[in-house]
Design a protein around this motif. Sequence first.
Motif, PDB file in Angstrom:
ATOM      1  N   ARG A  70     -33.395   9.223   1.028  1.00 45.39           N
ATOM      2  CA  ARG A  70     -33.732  10.606   1.372  1.00 45.39           C
ATOM      3  C   ARG A  70     -35.056  11.084   0.779  1.00 45.39           C
ATOM      4  N   ARG A 104     -41.398   7.832  -8.091  1.00 49.76           N
ATOM      5  CA  ARG A 104     -40.025   7.704  -8.600  1.00 49.76           C
ATOM      6  C   ARG A 104     -40.056   6.581  -9.623  1.00 49.76           C
ATOM      7  N   GLN A 111     -35.523  17.827  -5.507  1.00 52.20           N
ATOM      8  CA  GLN A 111     -34.139  17.893  -5.034  1.00 52.20           C
ATOM      9  C   GLN A 111     -33.520  19.235  -5.440  1.00 52.20           C
ATOM     10  N   ARG A 171     -29.637  12.966 -12.476  1.00 48.14           N
ATOM     11  CA  ARG A 171     -30.849  13.778 -12.698  1.00 48.14           C
ATOM     12  C   ARG A 171     -30.877  15.021 -11.816  1.00 48.14           C
ATOM     13  N   THR A 172     -30.190  14.960 -10.662  1.00 49.41           N
ATOM     14  CA  THR A 172     -30.235  16.136  -9.773  1.00 49.41           C
ATOM     15  C   THR A 172     -29.558  17.340 -10.436  1.00 49.41           C
ATOM     16  N   GLN A 215     -23.151   7.324 -11.682  1.00 46.90           N
ATOM     17  CA  GLN A 215     -24.402   6.553 -11.766  1.00 46.90           C
ATOM     18  C   GLN A 215     -24.115   5.275 -12.564  1.00 46.90           C
ATOM     19  N   LEU A 231     -26.378  13.227  -2.255  1.00 48.69           N
ATOM     20  CA  LEU A 231     -26.272  11.911  -1.620  1.00 48.69           C
ATOM     21  C   LEU A 231     -27.211  10.906  -2.317  1.00 48.69           C
ATOM     22  N   PRO A 232     -26.932   9.629  -2.350  1.00 49.89           N
ATOM     23  CA  PRO A 232     -25.834   8.979  -1.639  1.00 49.89           C
ATOM     24  C   PRO A 232     -24.486   9.258  -2.318  1.00 49.89           C
TER      25      PRO A 232
HETATM   26  C1  NCD Z   1     -30.192  11.256  -5.951  1.00 47.32           C
HETATM   27  C2  NCD Z   1     -31.191  10.582  -6.865  1.00 47.32           C
HETATM   28  O1  NCD Z   1     -31.851   9.623  -6.511  1.00 47.32           O
HETATM   29  O2  NCD Z   1     -31.293  11.112  -7.966  1.00 47.32           O
HETATM   30  N1  NCD Z   1     -30.443  11.180  -4.627  1.00 47.32           N
HETATM   31  C3  NCD Z   1     -31.467  11.884  -4.034  1.00 47.32           C
HETATM   32  O3  NCD Z   1     -32.597  11.810  -4.433  1.00 47.32           O
HETATM   33  N2  NCD Z   1     -31.162  12.693  -3.009  1.00 47.32           N
HETATM   34  C4  NCD Z   1     -28.784  11.082  -6.343  1.00 47.32           C
HETATM   35  C5  NCD Z   1     -28.241   9.795  -6.866  1.00 47.32           C
HETATM   36  O4  NCD Z   1     -28.905   8.754  -6.917  1.00 47.32           O
HETATM   37  O5  NCD Z   1     -27.078   9.807  -7.197  1.00 47.32           O
END
Ligand code: NCD
Length: 329
Positions: A62, A114, A147, A178-179, A244, A284-285
Amino acid sequence: MFQMSELMFNDPPHLLQAQQFTPEFLEEAFCLAEDIRHYPHLYSSVLEGEWMAVLFEEPSTRTLGSSWTAAERLGANVFHTEHSAVTSSEVKGESLTRTVKTFTALGYTWFILRRRRAGDMQLAASITRPGQVVINGGDGPSQHPTQAFLDVYTIKREFGDLNQPLHVMLVGDLKNGRTVHSLVYLLSKYRNVKFTFVSTRQMAMKRDIIDYLDRHGHRYVERFDGLLSAMTKNVDVVYLTRAQLERCESPDEQAAWQSEFPLYGMNDEVIGQMGDRTIFMHPLPSNEELPEAYDTHPRARHLQQMENGLWGRMALLTKIQRFRLAHHQ
Ligand code: NCD
């Protein structure tokens, strides 16, 4: 020099963590996102002539797809790497700073990164030139500010005024997700938001965030007793997260979390206990905590989050570009 505590936007306009946003900036950006959603063609040359490197070291569907699409819809030239740890010169031991210097030499001004390591965003930002921009697309277990931005945009679209009393329940792996870290920082810009954190003790919300809430006088409760269905009645938003497992410190931690995880998922019993206006969200995921069967549930908002993410990221990039044009051209 970049100061972490400065308001959005500082100079240079990096977006590294959710604390940078101000309510004023958010309101403007949400309005802009609405305009872009209705008239996307009016924004198709906002980033014309700009070069953007979208370099992702951890897997993504995403954030990668949405950031890339947002940039291209604004007219940018986008270079991207996915799994840069195995496909770029990082495999040969090249540092992040040398990578940034490489794309700088090639004329890139925008970086959406990232990274596996918290702190890499600040490192990348520290070596940029005036006018260059680093945007955090997720740094390890630390933060994911874009996010959080799209999550709050989704909540705003649902409930309207974010200054009204709102009860947000965050569920699952609150230690490593992290979200949820960025989301708490962002939502705590609004005085009437109350948080409930639901997890095992092992996966409790990070202490520095709890300390932050204490310091700023925000209301929250932590619940370690499972039974989601008994807790959702007076909640406006149930925000689910996946375990995670890749960030667990030991196989024991992984096994413990996996065995308890069914307590922290969505099911018909939990939904049946929700209040009239309760919605559920997920970045998500998802794994078993949010089966695909719920994608079309009237209370589900995870598909809307993705859609809002595109317009929201276009709005963020547009605002950053306007700032750059005002300060760096
Ligand atoms: C998340 C992430 O990568 O932090 N997904 C995202 O970016 N929409 C959530 C996750 O990996 O659990």
